[in-house]
Design a protein around this motif. Sequence first.
Motif, mmCIF file in Angstrom:
data_model
loop_
_atom_site.group_PDB
_atom_site.id
_atom_site.type_symbol
_atom_site.label_atom_id
_atom_site.label_comp_id
_atom_site.label_asym_id
_atom_site.label_seq_id
_atom_site.Cartn_x
_atom_site.Cartn_y
_atom_site.Cartn_z
ATOM 1 N N LEU A 133 46.059 34.864 0.532
ATOM 2 C CA LEU A 133 44.866 34.077 0.826
ATOM 3 C C LEU A 133 43.918 34.128 -0.367
ATOM 4 O O LEU A 133 43.877 35.116 -1.104
ATOM 5 N N MET A 134 43.155 33.071 -0.521
ATOM 6 C CA MET A 134 42.183 32.965 -1.612
ATOM 7 C C MET A 134 40.867 32.447 -1.061
ATOM 8 O O MET A 134 40.841 31.503 -0.264
ATOM 9 N N LYS A 135 39.767 33.085 -1.443
ATOM 10 C CA LYS A 135 38.439 32.637 -1.034
ATOM 11 C C LYS A 135 37.718 32.045 -2.237
ATOM 12 O O LYS A 135 37.559 32.702 -3.263
ATOM 13 N N ASN A 136 37.300 30.799 -2.096
ATOM 14 C CA ASN A 136 36.594 30.101 -3.161
ATOM 15 C C ASN A 136 35.092 30.336 -3.088
ATOM 16 O O ASN A 136 34.516 30.458 -2.000
ATOM 17 N N ARG A 137 34.458 30.347 -4.256
ATOM 18 C CA ARG A 137 32.996 30.254 -4.368
ATOM 19 C C ARG A 137 32.726 29.267 -5.502
ATOM 20 O O ARG A 137 32.530 29.657 -6.648
ATOM 21 N N ILE A 138 32.731 27.985 -5.150
ATOM 22 C CA ILE A 138 32.731 26.909 -6.146
ATOM 23 C C ILE A 138 31.320 26.364 -6.362
ATOM 24 O O ILE A 138 30.594 26.060 -5.411
ATOM 25 N N SER A 139 30.942 26.221 -7.614
ATOM 26 C CA SER A 139 29.775 25.438 -8.002
ATOM 27 C C SER A 139 30.252 24.335 -8.929
ATOM 28 O O SER A 139 31.191 24.540 -9.702
ATOM 29 N N ARG A 140 29.633 23.180 -8.877
ATOM 30 C CA ARG A 140 30.113 22.055 -9.686
ATOM 31 C C ARG A 140 28.966 21.122 -10.022
ATOM 32 O O ARG A 140 27.930 21.096 -9.365
ATOM 33 N N SER A 141 29.197 20.334 -11.065
ATOM 34 C CA SER A 141 28.264 19.306 -11.469
ATOM 35 C C SER A 141 29.082 18.093 -11.888
ATOM 36 O O SER A 141 29.824 18.151 -12.881
#
Length: 229
Positions: A133-141
């Motif tokens: 399993l993988m947990k994302n913490r994504i920020s994007r522009s």
Amino acid sequence: MKKLLLTLTLFTCLGIGTVSAQFSRPVTVGAGAGVAYGLADLGNTKLHFAWYGEADYLLSPFISVGLQAQKGELSGFNSGNEYSNKYYAGNVNAKLRLGKFMNLPENYSYFTLGASNLQRILANIYIGAGAGLMKNRISRSLTEKYADGIVKAGGEIADDRSGIHFVVPFNVGVDIPFGRTLYGPQWAVNVNYQHTLTTNDNLDGIINRNKDQYGFASIGVKYAFFNRN
């Protein structure tokens, strides 16, 4: 998925009974660090520091099953668009070492005490696969033009940027052993490359036709706790 689980089961059980005399089936623990990079929709990737911790149980000198925890960052950019994913991941895996197919003495002690350093290194080259399993913490522009283009092409800009999803890691590497005992080496340097496939195409917050992937190259140290029954 059923085929993957069946393959892992066969892979783990393959020939456990050979080269096992005087082998104590140790538990090993290890930790290390390296660089991770993403293969996602924003194709210009950056390398980032990542680290891992792991524990393995050796079913035979050359077959193991184990657990790994990993933390790192992935990022990419393209024409004013960028993302960063500070992720956590964990997996269960199995590894098969080249020594399983080498012409070695039936008594493992004869091999571990008498083999040359080159033989010992070659015997510990491995391939492996797992599930986790993988947990994302994504920020994007993203620019408005790029976002509109993704949607018009049938993709979507994901609202959930902190979800947990299923991943399939593949490993290739080598354990370089140090020291000799009747029961095998107690210390080893591990060099590994792990390539991970995702199932929801959301390492970067953009869901498109192709599934995202990422790679992790690392070096670490392993220590074996021997159970001399």
